[in-house]
Scaffold this active site. Structure first.
Site, PDB file in Angstrom:
ATOM      1  N   GLU A 171       0.817  -1.220   0.000  1.00 29.40           N
ATOM      2  CA  GLU A 171       0.000   0.000   0.000  1.00 29.40           C
ATOM      3  C   GLU A 171       0.848   1.267   0.000  1.00 29.40           C
ATOM      4  OE1 GLU A 171      -3.040  -0.334   2.997  1.00 29.40           O
ATOM      5  OE2 GLU A 171      -3.509  -2.383   2.413  1.00 29.40           O
ATOM      6  N   ASN A 227       2.487  -5.021  -3.112  1.00 29.05           N
ATOM      7  CA  ASN A 227       1.078  -5.391  -2.932  1.00 29.05           C
ATOM      8  C   ASN A 227       0.244  -4.134  -2.728  1.00 29.05           C
ATOM      9  OD1 ASN A 227      -0.788  -7.633  -2.440  1.00 29.05           O
ATOM     10  ND2 ASN A 227      -0.857  -6.972  -0.286  1.00 29.05           N
ATOM     11  N   HIS A 239     -10.015  -6.246  -2.644  1.00 31.42           N
ATOM     12  CA  HIS A 239     -11.144  -6.041  -1.724  1.00 31.42           C
ATOM     13  C   HIS A 239     -12.196  -5.282  -2.538  1.00 31.42           C
ATOM     14  CE1 HIS A 239      -8.789  -7.414   1.645  1.00 31.42           C
ATOM     15  NE2 HIS A 239      -7.848  -6.523   1.400  1.00 31.42           N
ATOM     16  N   GLU A 270      -5.773 -10.835  -1.448  1.00 36.44           N
ATOM     17  CA  GLU A 270      -6.641 -10.644  -0.271  1.00 36.44           C
ATOM     18  C   GLU A 270      -8.110 -10.592  -0.691  1.00 36.44           C
ATOM     19  OE1 GLU A 270      -5.379  -7.224   2.004  1.00 36.44           O
ATOM     20  OE2 GLU A 270      -3.262  -7.692   1.747  1.00 36.44           O
ATOM     21  N   ASP A 280     -11.851 -10.481  -1.260  1.00 38.19           N
ATOM     22  CA  ASP A 280     -13.180 -10.565  -0.643  1.00 38.19           C
ATOM     23  C   ASP A 280     -14.098  -9.632  -1.432  1.00 38.19           C
ATOM     24  OD1 ASP A 280     -12.443  -8.033   0.442  1.00 38.19           O
ATOM     25  OD2 ASP A 280     -11.952  -8.910   2.365  1.00 38.19           O
TER      26      ASP A 280
HETATM   27  O1  G3I Z   1      -4.235  -7.524  18.748  1.00 37.65           O
HETATM   28  C1  G3I Z   1      -5.100  -6.481  19.246  1.00 37.65           C
HETATM   29  C2  G3I Z   1      -5.700  -6.881  20.543  1.00 37.65           C
HETATM   30  O2  G3I Z   1      -4.673  -7.018  21.509  1.00 37.65           O
HETATM   31  C3  G3I Z   1      -6.724  -5.822  20.966  1.00 37.65           C
HETATM   32  O3  G3I Z   1      -7.372  -6.235  22.122  1.00 37.65           O
HETATM   33  C4  G3I Z   1      -7.750  -5.618  19.883  1.00 37.65           C
HETATM   34  C5  G3I Z   1      -8.747  -4.491  20.227  1.00 37.65           C
HETATM   35  O4  G3I Z   1      -9.231  -3.855  19.072  1.00 37.65           O
HETATM   36  O5  G3I Z   1      -7.075  -5.260  18.705  1.00 37.65           O
HETATM   37  C6  G3I Z   1      -6.190  -6.250  18.236  1.00 37.65           C
HETATM   38  O6  G3I Z   1      -5.590  -5.828  17.054  1.00 37.65           O
HETATM   39  C7  G3I Z   1      -6.407  -5.852  15.909  1.00 37.65           C
HETATM   40  C8  G3I Z   1      -5.716  -6.706  14.857  1.00 37.65           C
HETATM   41  O7  G3I Z   1      -6.441  -6.680  13.635  1.00 37.65           O
HETATM   42  C9  G3I Z   1      -5.554  -8.148  15.297  1.00 37.65           C
HETATM   43  O8  G3I Z   1      -6.790  -8.735  15.491  1.00 37.65           O
HETATM   44  C10 G3I Z   1      -6.609  -4.448  15.401  1.00 37.65           C
HETATM   45  O9  G3I Z   1      -7.395  -3.715  16.305  1.00 37.65           O
HETATM   46  C11 G3I Z   1      -7.282  -4.466  14.042  1.00 37.65           C
HETATM   47  O10 G3I Z   1      -7.264  -3.147  13.519  1.00 37.65           O
HETATM   48  C12 G3I Z   1      -6.523  -5.373  13.102  1.00 37.65           C
HETATM   49  O11 G3I Z   1      -7.204  -5.386  11.871  1.00 37.65           O
HETATM   50  C13 G3I Z   1      -6.477  -5.917  10.791  1.00 37.65           C
HETATM   51  C14 G3I Z   1      -6.175  -4.838   9.773  1.00 37.65           C
HETATM   52  O12 G3I Z   1      -5.534  -5.430   8.644  1.00 37.65           O
HETATM   53  C15 G3I Z   1      -5.286  -3.774  10.352  1.00 37.65           C
HETATM   54  O13 G3I Z   1      -5.100  -2.755   9.450  1.00 37.65           O
HETATM   55  C16 G3I Z   1      -7.347  -6.986  10.145  1.00 37.65           C
HETATM   56  O14 G3I Z   1      -7.497  -8.076  11.064  1.00 37.65           O
HETATM   57  C17 G3I Z   1      -6.716  -7.485   8.852  1.00 37.65           C
HETATM   58  O15 G3I Z   1      -7.629  -8.305   8.170  1.00 37.65           O
HETATM   59  C18 G3I Z   1      -6.382  -6.314   7.962  1.00 37.65           C
HETATM   60  O16 G3I Z   1      -5.731  -6.807   6.818  1.00 37.65           O
HETATM   61  C19 G3I Z   1      -5.349  -5.821   5.858  1.00 37.65           C
HETATM   62  C20 G3I Z   1      -4.085  -6.326   5.181  1.00 37.65           C
HETATM   63  O17 G3I Z   1      -3.103  -6.607   6.145  1.00 37.65           O
HETATM   64  C21 G3I Z   1      -3.572  -5.305   4.150  1.00 37.65           C
HETATM   65  N1  G3I Z   1      -4.616  -4.941   3.222  1.00 37.65           N
HETATM   66  C22 G3I Z   1      -5.872  -4.521   3.790  1.00 37.65           C
HETATM   67  C23 G3I Z   1      -6.408  -5.562   4.762  1.00 37.65           C
HETATM   68  C24 G3I Z   1      -7.757  -5.146   5.315  1.00 37.65           C
HETATM   69  O18 G3I Z   1      -7.671  -4.010   6.083  1.00 37.65           O
END
Ligand code: G3I
Length: 399
Positions: free
Chosen positions: A230, A271, A308, A335, A337
């Site tokens: 990105e 990516n 996406h 990725e 969806d």
């Molecule tokens: O690990 C913490 C946890 O300790 C805490 O309690 C909780 C409370 O919100 O947050 C947890 O972290 C989260 C993390 O996922 C792990 O579950 C974050 O808040 C959350 O923002 C994060 O989201 C991820 C996101 O990337 C972050 O930008 C999504 O799961 C993941 O699917 C998403 O994936 C991205 C790709 O890496 C890049 N392209 C876009 C795609 C979708 O956004």
């Protein structure tokens, strides 16, 4: 009446069990499994992992079905002396996917000459027995959804935590799933200390140390890595991030060179999202890849299109992949969806990859809807009860 209801229930259960036995390719054991633990004649129950045992053809089959390795394995620990891993690196070897269910979307896709059809995962997903089952039996590749991101692996400079990423790599290698690595240079999910780095020399060293340490740990086990994620604006220009603010476009060269040195056999990817039609962003990423690969030094091996998307966008997927491939590198859907999961769009994206020779594989971003980062749009191939949705069946039928 009671009898006919009982008979109907039995018939409904036929795909999985016949008179207390699982059919070939069916589940026959694992944590949480309450169904049959023996297999129909001509097949044997083989443990795939703690959560899943499967009836495989043959009276006596080996305990692993991993095909011969295609890459070498190393157990070399990270070279950085400041590294403090929480566990030792996984020791098994990832290869080309499981030799399991020939009717899986992965195996059917491979039969068309592609490398994999995978999904993202992490321990919070595969610790669920049903999630693990589907990942192993329907898919053939995993990408860590979060566990290999910079904030997870190096929360403090020089202090590494590989708990989550080791678990994912172990899950993949134990089950013969291919692996993609994700991700290094990204403006999100980076630890706060990186934002404080303002001089080029320090940023260069930090990027080199991080990439070398993480990639060396999993050397020989990962098919391809998202080195840069990105970093392109919608108009095709380079995005301002904590990395490019300090290093400009040199950030990309530094990252790809460090990655090439760490694991020369791994495919190195750039990516991005919104690469879903032949638009200005596609042209921008193609230009960048051509610049990085100029002068006879190939730094970038592949472009990942996250995909996406929403309904209707499947129709431009093939033109987009073709335009990306014009950069002279392989391409992948990394990725996928699709909001509301329309069958027409899912099959259009799969067909696009089939029709573009440079497209090596497809990864969907999650197994079931409630686990998606955009859960409210129900964009994945399995529903909340882990049942295949129409789009999944449409892909299978198409393949
Ligand atoms: O690990 C913490 C946890 O300790 C805490 O309690 C909780 C409370 O919100 O947050 C947890 O972290 C989260 C993390 O996922 C792990 O579950 C974050 O808040 C959350 O923002 C994060 O989201 C991820 C996101 O990337 C972050 O930008 C999504 O799961 C993941 O699917 C998403 O994936 C991205 C790709 O890496 C890049 N392209 C876009 C795609 C979708 O956004």
């Amino acid at each position: 009446m009671q009898k006919s209801i009982a008979f109907f229930a039995l018939v409904a259960a036929l795909p999985t069990a016949v008179f207390g036995q699982s059919q070939v390719w069916g589940q026959c054991g694992g944590i949480g499994w309450t169904g049959p633990t023996t297999c129909v004649s001509g097949s044997s129950c083989v443990k795939q992992n703690d959560y899943y045992s499967q009836c495989l053809p043959g009276a006596s089959v080996p305990t692993t079905t991993t095909p011969p390795p295609t890459t070498t394995t190393t157990t070399t620990p990270p070279t950085s002396s400041s590294t403090s891993p929480t566990t030792s690196a996984p020791t098994t070897t990832a290869t080309t996917g499981p030799v399991t269910n020939p009717n899986s979307v992965h195996q059917k896709f491979k039969a068309h000459g592609k490398l994999y059809f995978g999904t993202c995962s992490d321990s919070n997903r595969f610790n669920n027995a049903q999630g693990a089952n589907i990942t192993v039996t329907d898919f053939g590749q995993v990408t860590p959804e979060n566990s290999m991101k910079w904030d997870a692996t190096e929360p403090n400079r020089g202090s590494y935590n590989f708990g989550g990423s080791d678990a994912l790599v172990n899950f993949a290698t134990t089950n013969g799933l291919m692996l993609r690595g994700h991700t290094f240079l990204w403006a999100q999910q980076i630890p706060g200390w990186i934002n404080n780095i303002k001089d080029a020399a320090t940023m260069t060293t930090v990027i080199q140390d991080h990439i070398r340490t993480v990639m060396t740990r999993y050397k020989g086990k990962v098919y391809g890595w998202d080195i840069v994620n990105e970093h392109i604006n919608e108009d095709g220009s380079i995005k301002s991030t904590p990395f490019t603010q300090v290093l400009g476009n040199d950030a990309f060269r530094i990252a790809f060179q460090a990655a090439r040195a760490a694991d020369p056999d791994a495919k190195l990817y750039i990516n991005d999202y919104n690469l879903d039609s032949n638009n200005a962003k596609v042209q921008g990423i193609v230009r960048l890849v051509q610049q990085l690969n100029a002068n006879g030094t190939k730094l970038v091996d592949g472009i990942g299109s996250q995909a996406h998307i929403t309904g209707g966008q499947g129709s431009t997927a093939q033109a987009a992949l073709t335009a990306l491939a014009a950069a002279g590198v392989e391409v992948a859907i990394t990725e996928l969806d699709i909001a509301q999961a329309p069958s027409a769009d899912y099959t259009a994206v799969v067909r696009a990859c089939l029709n573009v020779p440079a497209c090596v594989g497809i990864t969907v971003w999650g197994v079931r809807d409630p686990d998606s980062w955009r859960a409210s749009t129900n964009p994945l191939l399995f529903d909340a009860n882990f049942q295949p949705k129409p789009a999944y069946n449409a892909i299978l039928a198409m393949l």
